[in-house]
Design a protein around this motif. Structure first.
Motif, PDB file in Angstrom:
ATOM      1  N   ARG A  98       0.838  -1.204   0.000  1.00 17.08           N
ATOM      2  CA  ARG A  98       0.000   0.000   0.000  1.00 17.08           C
ATOM      3  C   ARG A  98       0.869   1.249   0.000  1.00 17.08           C
ATOM      4  O   ARG A  98       0.597   2.214  -0.695  1.00 17.08           O
ATOM      5  N   PHE A  99       1.939   1.232   0.786  1.00 13.11           N
ATOM      6  CA  PHE A  99       2.901   2.326   0.798  1.00 13.11           C
ATOM      7  C   PHE A  99       4.251   1.735   1.194  1.00 13.11           C
ATOM      8  O   PHE A  99       4.378   1.135   2.257  1.00 13.11           O
ATOM      9  N   GLN A 100       5.247   1.894   0.339  1.00 13.18           N
ATOM     10  CA  GLN A 100       6.545   1.278   0.593  1.00 13.18           C
ATOM     11  C   GLN A 100       7.289   1.992   1.714  1.00 13.18           C
ATOM     12  O   GLN A 100       7.320   3.225   1.778  1.00 13.18           O
ATOM     13  N   ILE A 101       7.855   1.203   2.611  1.00 15.21           N
ATOM     14  CA  ILE A 101       8.700   1.729   3.680  1.00 15.21           C
ATOM     15  C   ILE A 101       9.985   0.917   3.712  1.00 15.21           C
ATOM     16  O   ILE A 101      10.106  -0.117   3.046  1.00 15.21           O
ATOM     17  N   VAL A 102      10.962   1.389   4.474  1.00 17.05           N
ATOM     18  CA  VAL A 102      12.248   0.693   4.583  1.00 17.05           C
ATOM     19  C   VAL A 102      12.490   0.335   6.044  1.00 17.05           C
ATOM     20  O   VAL A 102      12.339   1.194   6.935  1.00 17.05           O
ATOM     21  N   HIS A 103      12.848  -0.910   6.299  1.00 13.63           N
ATOM     22  CA  HIS A 103      13.272  -1.330   7.626  1.00 13.63           C
ATOM     23  C   HIS A 103      14.789  -1.277   7.670  1.00 13.63           C
ATOM     24  O   HIS A 103      15.462  -1.963   6.893  1.00 13.63           O
ATOM     25  N   VAL A 104      15.315  -0.451   8.568  1.00 15.72           N
ATOM     26  CA  VAL A 104      16.760  -0.308   8.725  1.00 15.72           C
ATOM     27  C   VAL A 104      17.160  -0.961  10.043  1.00 15.72           C
ATOM     28  O   VAL A 104      16.580  -0.652  11.097  1.00 15.72           O
ATOM     29  N   MET A 105      18.126  -1.858   9.982  1.00 13.73           N
ATOM     30  CA  MET A 105      18.603  -2.529  11.184  1.00 13.73           C
ATOM     31  C   MET A 105      19.825  -1.795  11.726  1.00 13.73           C
ATOM     32  O   MET A 105      20.831  -1.629  11.032  1.00 13.73           O
ATOM     33  N   MET A 106      19.712  -1.345  12.981  1.00 12.32           N
ATOM     34  CA  MET A 106      20.818  -0.704  13.689  1.00 12.32           C
ATOM     35  C   MET A 106      21.106  -1.534  14.936  1.00 12.32           C
ATOM     36  O   MET A 106      20.430  -1.404  15.951  1.00 12.32           O
ATOM     37  N   GLY A 107      22.081  -2.431  14.818  1.00 11.58           N
ATOM     38  CA  GLY A 107      22.304  -3.371  15.911  1.00 11.58           C
ATOM     39  C   GLY A 107      21.094  -4.265  16.050  1.00 11.58           C
ATOM     40  O   GLY A 107      20.655  -4.890  15.084  1.00 11.58           O
ATOM     41  N   GLN A 108      20.518  -4.319  17.254  1.00 18.79           N
ATOM     42  CA  GLN A 108      19.315  -5.123  17.485  1.00 18.79           C
ATOM     43  C   GLN A 108      18.034  -4.316  17.269  1.00 18.79           C
ATOM     44  O   GLN A 108      16.941  -4.847  17.377  1.00 18.79           O
ATOM     45  N   GLU A 109      18.188  -3.046  16.936  1.00 13.59           N
ATOM     46  CA  GLU A 109      17.033  -2.166  16.778  1.00 13.59           C
ATOM     47  C   GLU A 109      16.604  -2.069  15.315  1.00 13.59           C
ATOM     48  O   GLU A 109      17.443  -1.938  14.429  1.00 13.59           O
ATOM     49  N   GLN A 110      15.303  -2.156  15.081  1.00 13.67           N
ATOM     50  CA  GLN A 110      14.760  -2.003  13.731  1.00 13.67           C
ATOM     51  C   GLN A 110      14.041  -0.659  13.632  1.00 13.67           C
ATOM     52  O   GLN A 110      13.103  -0.387  14.373  1.00 13.67           O
ATOM     53  N   ILE A 111      14.497   0.179  12.716  1.00  9.55           N
ATOM     54  CA  ILE A 111      13.916   1.504  12.520  1.00  9.55           C
ATOM     55  C   ILE A 111      13.072   1.495  11.250  1.00  9.55           C
ATOM     56  O   ILE A 111      13.530   1.054  10.195  1.00  9.55           O
ATOM     57  N   GLU A 112      11.849   1.990  11.351  1.00  7.37           N
ATOM     58  CA  GLU A 112      10.957   2.085  10.192  1.00  7.37           C
ATOM     59  C   GLU A 112      11.128   3.469   9.569  1.00  7.37           C
ATOM     60  O   GLU A 112      10.854   4.478  10.213  1.00  7.37           O
ATOM     61  N   VAL A 113      11.586   3.493   8.321  1.00  7.10           N
ATOM     62  CA  VAL A 113      11.847   4.755   7.629  1.00  7.10           C
ATOM     63  C   VAL A 113      10.828   4.932   6.504  1.00  7.10           C
ATOM     64  O   VAL A 113      10.706   4.061   5.630  1.00  7.10           O
ATOM     65  N   THR A 114      10.090   6.040   6.531  1.00  5.05           N
ATOM     66  CA  THR A 114       9.096   6.321   5.491  1.00  5.05           C
ATOM     67  C   THR A 114       9.479   7.583   4.729  1.00  5.05           C
ATOM     68  O   THR A 114      10.025   8.528   5.300  1.00  5.05           O
ATOM     69  N   THR A 115       9.173   7.560   3.442  1.00  7.17           N
ATOM     70  CA  THR A 115       9.376   8.750   2.609  1.00  7.17           C
ATOM     71  C   THR A 115       8.169   9.674   2.770  1.00  7.17           C
ATOM     72  O   THR A 115       7.030   9.200   2.898  1.00  7.17           O
ATOM     73  N   PHE A 116       8.401  10.989   2.786  1.00  7.98           N
ATOM     74  CA  PHE A 116       7.299  11.947   2.882  1.00  7.98           C
ATOM     75  C   PHE A 116       6.229  11.609   1.843  1.00  7.98           C
ATOM     76  O   PHE A 116       6.524  11.450   0.655  1.00  7.98           O
ATOM     77  N   ARG A 117       4.986  11.520   2.281  1.00  8.31           N
ATOM     78  CA  ARG A 117       3.878  11.216   1.375  1.00  8.31           C
ATOM     79  C   ARG A 117       3.325  12.492   0.756  1.00  8.31           C
ATOM     80  O   ARG A 117       3.260  13.531   1.403  1.00  8.31           O
ATOM     81  N   GLY A 118       2.885  12.364  -0.490  1.00 12.73           N
ATOM     82  CA  GLY A 118       2.306  13.502  -1.192  1.00 12.73           C
ATOM     83  C   GLY A 118       0.791  13.507  -1.107  1.00 12.73           C
ATOM     84  O   GLY A 118       0.169  12.584  -0.572  1.00 12.73           O
ATOM     85  N   GLN A 119       0.182  14.555  -1.667  1.00 12.11           N
ATOM     86  CA  GLN A 119      -1.264  14.675  -1.684  1.00 12.11           C
ATOM     87  C   GLN A 119      -1.891  13.554  -2.515  1.00 12.11           C
ATOM     88  O   GLN A 119      -1.326  13.118  -3.518  1.00 12.11           O
ATOM     89  N   LEU A 120      -3.071  13.109  -2.102  1.00 11.41           N
ATOM     90  CA  LEU A 120      -3.820  12.159  -2.910  1.00 11.41           C
ATOM     91  C   LEU A 120      -4.331  12.866  -4.158  1.00 11.41           C
ATOM     92  O   LEU A 120      -4.630  14.057  -4.140  1.00 11.41           O
ATOM     93  N   SER A 121      -4.427  12.111  -5.236  1.00  8.10           N
ATOM     94  CA  SER A 121      -4.922  12.682  -6.482  1.00  8.10           C
ATOM     95  C   SER A 121      -6.138  11.896  -6.960  1.00  8.10           C
ATOM     96  O   SER A 121      -6.531  10.894  -6.357  1.00  8.10           O
TER      97      SER A 121
END
Length: 443
Positions: A98-121
């Motif tokens: 539905r919306f692509q995100i990136v899981h970044v692993m920093m040691g044992q921690e998983q960070i969810e990184v999202t790109t700024f979303r734009g307006q719906l069209s």
């Protein structure tokens, strides 16, 4: 100018400034220092910023830090695309449809990184009810803020400057103890009906009042939840039940008319005096455990919510002539099959639920070697806790739970002395007399 106009209309009256420029609050105005972030989220922002991108800790983490709570997760928002984020971190992967995100692993921690979303069209793919199906449209930080659900979640923290960037008066709403929707509530609920559940959960968790404009449409639009995929509904219900405020959430779900159809049988359970007492005792127990920093089991939670429906089916089957244990397993399958139509309970969690239920008749067996075998069962503790709740709710004699409490803490001799006498009669083994072989007839 056109983009500014669209953004202003979309943001509605919640954009108090009437423009896209945010309020930038220094650390002296909010008190969040960078050392209060997780090391993984801080390093993720620093890496992206070093590569020339914008990057902020965003949403719930900033909100929780502002009210003095400990965030469960630290998410990051950036103007880098998922592919660009992926190239910045060796240990990362792109997920989501539905919306692509990136899981970044920093040691044992998983960070969810999202790109700024734009307006719906107009080209955004939606179902016939208006729910957004695919949303891989990227935009500016201002557009991303306008796309977020509540003003309290549209806050961005820059660990480099230690500033909070606030587009929609979220800090002020938090201080006023108000949960306010960004944009027109009816349109936002159509885009994602789960926001109605999230409003209830966040209001209960944070001690906020839902803004009347956001609260009023919930009851009449509750039917939109029927169109939400079962997996998403299950995830949101799990967050609600493990929020540490489950009792308040369930009560407010019922007050807002959202319990009908969520758990298809929950409204029936809550209308049964014994069932409601048991459910509320279980949720209060879970809330207390979470507030003390202890873990909670999804299997245990859903086992308590659905137990009285299992009991009802079980009793009907036995009344119809089915034997005790087969009737229990048949009742368990029936109840879980009904739930599967609405909540995507995973196979592992469903297995945990069934084990807890299946152990209950075994607690009645307090003779011979059977109690010793039950103590060694891997799910004994969960089954035992479930048994205590049944006693607390008045469903069974609390003496049974007290016996098992004493038995598990007694020494070897003490346990042996506690065993109940073996049943007599039909269960008593009888030795068969061996017949002597007949004598050979004389010839």
């Amino acid at each position: 100018m056109i983009r500014k106009l669209i953004s202003r209309v979309f943001s509605g009256k919640n954009n108090r400034t009437g423009r896209n420029e945010p309020v930038v609050i220094p650390v002296s105005g909010h008190g969040i220092t960078r050392d209060r972030l997780s090391s993984g989220s801080r390093r993720t922002c620093e890496t992206l910023q070093a590569e020339g991108f914008k990057a902020y800790v965003v949403g719930g983490a900033v909100r929780d830090l502002l009210i003095g709570a400990e965030p469960k997760d630290f998410d990051v928002a950036t103007d880098a695309t998922p592919e660009e984020v992926r190239r910045c971190f060796r240990r990362s992967r792109i997920i989501g449809r539905r919306f692509q995100i990136v899981h970044v692993m920093m040691g044992q921690e998983q960070i969810e990184v999202t790109t700024f979303r734009g307006q719906l069209s107009e080209d955004t793919k939606k179902d016939e009810h208006g729910r957004v199906l695919h949303d891989n449209v990227f935009g500016s930080q201002a557009e991303d803020a306008a796309r977020r659900d509540f003003t309290a979640n549209a806050l961005y923290y820059d660990p480099t400057t230690e500033t909070v960037i606030d587009y929609h008066h979220g800090v002020g709403d938090l201080k006023a103890k108000t949960l306010r929707m960004i944009g027109e509530p009816r349109a936002r609920y159509r885009e994602d009906p789960v926001r109605m559940l999230r409003a209830v959960r966040l209001a209960a968790k944070l001690g906020l009042s839902i803004d009347p404009a956001a609260k009023k449409p919930i009851r009449e639009m509750a039917g939109l939840l029927e169109n939400v995929p079962a997996a998403r509904l299950f995830d949101e219900m799990l967050k609600l039940l493990t929020s540490g405020h489950a009792v308040k959430c369930i009560t407010q779900l019922r007050d807002e008319g959202l319990h009908h159809g969520l758990l298809p049988l929950l409204d029936v359970i809550l209308e049964q005096p014994m069932g409601e007492r048991f459910v509320m005792a279980a949720l209060a127990n879970t809330d207390e455990r979470i507030r003390r920093g202890k873990g909670s089991s999804p299997g245990f939670l859903f086992a308590t919510l659905l137990w009285h429906e299992v009991l009802a089916h079980w009793e009907k089957l036995m009344a119809a002539g089915e034997t005790k244990i087969p009737a229990l397993y048949q009742a368990m399958d029936t109840v879980l099959d009904v739930q599967a139509e609405k909540l995507a309970i995973t196979r592992r969690i469903a297995g945990d639920i069934k084990e807890i239920w299946a152990l209950q008749p075994r607690f009645e067996q307090r003779t011979g070697k059977r109690p010793y075998a039950l103590l060694e069962h891997p799910r004994f503790r969960a089954g035992y806790d479930f048994l205590l709740l049944r006693g607390e709710a008045g469903e069974i004699d609390s003496e049974v739970g007290a016996w098992w409490t004493s038995f598990q803490h007694a020494d070897g001799e003490g346990r042996a002395n506690m065993l109940l006498p073996e049943a007599t009669g039909d269960k008593k083994k009888r030795r068969r007399k061996r017949k002597k072989p007949a004598a050979d007839p004389e010839v």
